[in-house]
Write an enzyme that holds these catalytic residues in place. Sequence first.
Site, PDB file in Angstrom:
ATOM      1  N   SER A  17      52.396  38.684  21.667  1.00  0.00           N
ATOM      2  CA  SER A  17      53.334  37.707  21.029  1.00  0.00           C
ATOM      3  C   SER A  17      54.377  37.756  22.053  1.00  0.00           C
ATOM      4  O   SER A  17      54.933  36.577  22.077  1.00  0.00           O
ATOM      5  CB  SER A  17      53.633  38.258  19.692  1.00  0.00           C
ATOM      6  N   ARG A  24      56.377  34.137  24.073  1.00  0.00           N
ATOM      7  CA  ARG A  24      57.411  33.675  23.891  1.00  0.00           C
ATOM      8  C   ARG A  24      58.251  33.917  24.989  1.00  0.00           C
ATOM      9  O   ARG A  24      59.369  32.865  24.996  1.00  0.00           O
ATOM     10  CB  ARG A  24      58.138  34.870  22.494  1.00  0.00           C
ATOM     11  N   GLY A  59      45.780  31.296  19.364  1.00  0.00           N
ATOM     12  CA  GLY A  59      46.337  30.685  18.121  1.00  0.00           C
ATOM     13  C   GLY A  59      47.896  30.464  18.474  1.00  0.00           C
ATOM     14  O   GLY A  59      48.496  29.477  18.230  1.00  0.00           O
ATOM     15  N   ARG A  93      40.064  26.842  13.989  1.00  0.00           N
ATOM     16  CA  ARG A  93      41.056  27.647  13.102  1.00  0.00           C
ATOM     17  C   ARG A  93      42.320  26.336  12.457  1.00  0.00           C
ATOM     18  O   ARG A  93      42.442  25.319  13.114  1.00  0.00           O
ATOM     19  CB  ARG A  93      42.081  28.496  14.063  1.00  0.00           C
ATOM     20  N   SER A 136      53.434  33.655   7.970  1.00  0.00           N
ATOM     21  CA  SER A 136      52.936  33.534   9.315  1.00  0.00           C
ATOM     22  C   SER A 136      53.790  33.540  10.239  1.00  0.00           C
ATOM     23  O   SER A 136      54.862  32.356  10.205  1.00  0.00           O
ATOM     24  CB  SER A 136      51.878  32.497   9.298  1.00  0.00           C
ATOM     25  N   GLN A 184      53.409  32.579  13.306  1.00  0.00           N
ATOM     26  CA  GLN A 184      53.071  31.455  14.138  1.00  0.00           C
ATOM     27  C   GLN A 184      53.777  30.156  13.394  1.00  0.00           C
ATOM     28  O   GLN A 184      54.268  29.214  14.061  1.00  0.00           O
ATOM     29  CB  GLN A 184      51.717  31.260  14.400  1.00  0.00           C
ATOM     30  N   ASP A 232      46.789  42.482  12.703  1.00  0.00           N
ATOM     31  CA  ASP A 232      46.068  42.378  13.651  1.00  0.00           C
ATOM     32  C   ASP A 232      45.309  44.044  14.113  1.00  0.00           C
ATOM     33  O   ASP A 232      44.493  44.072  14.894  1.00  0.00           O
ATOM     34  CB  ASP A 232      46.728  42.033  14.914  1.00  0.00           C
ATOM     35  N   ARG A 235      37.373  37.795  10.226  1.00  0.00           N
ATOM     36  CA  ARG A 235      37.553  39.367  10.443  1.00  0.00           C
ATOM     37  C   ARG A 235      37.247  40.183   9.042  1.00  0.00           C
ATOM     38  O   ARG A 235      37.037  41.338   9.237  1.00  0.00           O
ATOM     39  CB  ARG A 235      39.107  39.739  10.979  1.00  0.00           C
TER      40      ARG A 235
END
Length: 431
Positions: free
Chosen positions: A22, A26, A94, A122, A167, A169, A316, A347
């Site tokens: 992550s 970024r 994603g 997705r 989220s 994201q 995750d 998942r």
Amino acid sequence: MNLVIKPARSLRGTVSVPGDKSISHRAVMLGALAEGTTLIENFLPGEDCLATVNCFRKLGVEISWSGQDSLRVQGCGLEGLREPEDVLDAGNSGTTMRLSLGILAGQPFFSVLTGDASLRRRPMARVVTPLVRMGARIEGRQGGNLAPLAVRGGNLKPIHYNSPVASAQVKSAVLLAGLFAGGVTSVTEPCPSRDHTERMLRHFGAKVDVSGTTVQVVGRPRLLGRKITVPGDISSAAFLMVAAAALPGSDLILQRVGINPTRSGIIDALTAMGAGVELLNPREEGGEPVAEIRVRCTGKLTGIAVGGEMIPRLIDEIPALAVAAALADGKTEIRDAAELKVKESNRISTVIEMLVSFGAAVEELPDGFLVRGRQPLKGCACRSHGDHRIALAAAVAGLLAEGETTVLDAECMDVSFPGFASVLKEIRAED
Ligand code: S3P
């Protein structure tokens, strides 16, 4: 490529895990939008983050390697990206797609984003909806829910967005778009998700305020290139933590791992199960908390219930946690985790299929699953479904099982944990 895993006696020693996925994404994105040079050390050279590098190169950003895992990003400033000549490919990632959409929404040009078969399935409406509200035009299959997505951005206005999902994201896409809108853009989430974007925006000089589960950013900041040392990825560390917690005689130290409280649910969960987890030398580096994580096997793991606000803190790590659950005494229940269905694979089903192939007892729940522990795991041939975290969880189950395991299509491990097999070699103690 298939990976053969033999059972391990214990894991011992000191080792590093690759950089945080992550944070690596970024760092490239904010480095691209900043003025001046951003040096990124311990960058994760996994497929997902490489997809981000390629997308930003196509947007005109000069990005070069200055070592095996060090990147130099020559920032273009907030207004310096240029219209790409070709489609941007986010691959399996994603984070690349959703965060880039936020940035592209703010650009006065046309761009198209696509990804691999998994990513093209997705849901993207969760970011497209707020970005369209800010003024971007975004088209795609299923009314803009599925990639490929065509973006004509620019002229954004700030909004307050009440996100229906916790989220990072979604939150990050809106905050990144907010950089291009005059005024204050804010997002409220149902419960906190990972806050790396907020921390890094501040590190680059943006004004970000947090109050409860609301984050706001002031638009049109001046971002300045920085040096960033990416912490080790707790999501990768999690696989080794689970193996060390379960293998008698293990004593493992994982160096410089990110322990950001919005990500450290796995430490709390394993501790609650009875594993010996200790944080050594906790400190802050570049706005992110890091520590050495020491994991010892106590010989006693007990099942737990995980749900609510804990879920985003270990979303995750659920495939890894599920393996620990299979060996624990009693049952482990994972609830409120319907988000698992829209990850790189579904998942809920792929974790269940993986555990069942090792002989574990698992039941599906509408928003998670229930594992009845203490079933001996038996080595098997296990499918990864092209999902890196399923492949890695299967490899860990293989270490803990009787007999040999073959992880099928294991190359996807490189998405987040390149070099997994050699790290394992370093810490496997056979006597
Ligand atoms: C990520 C956020 C999480 C996580 C993903 C990485 C990020 O996804 O599962 O692996 O870097 O922002 P969601 O935002 O969909 O929860």
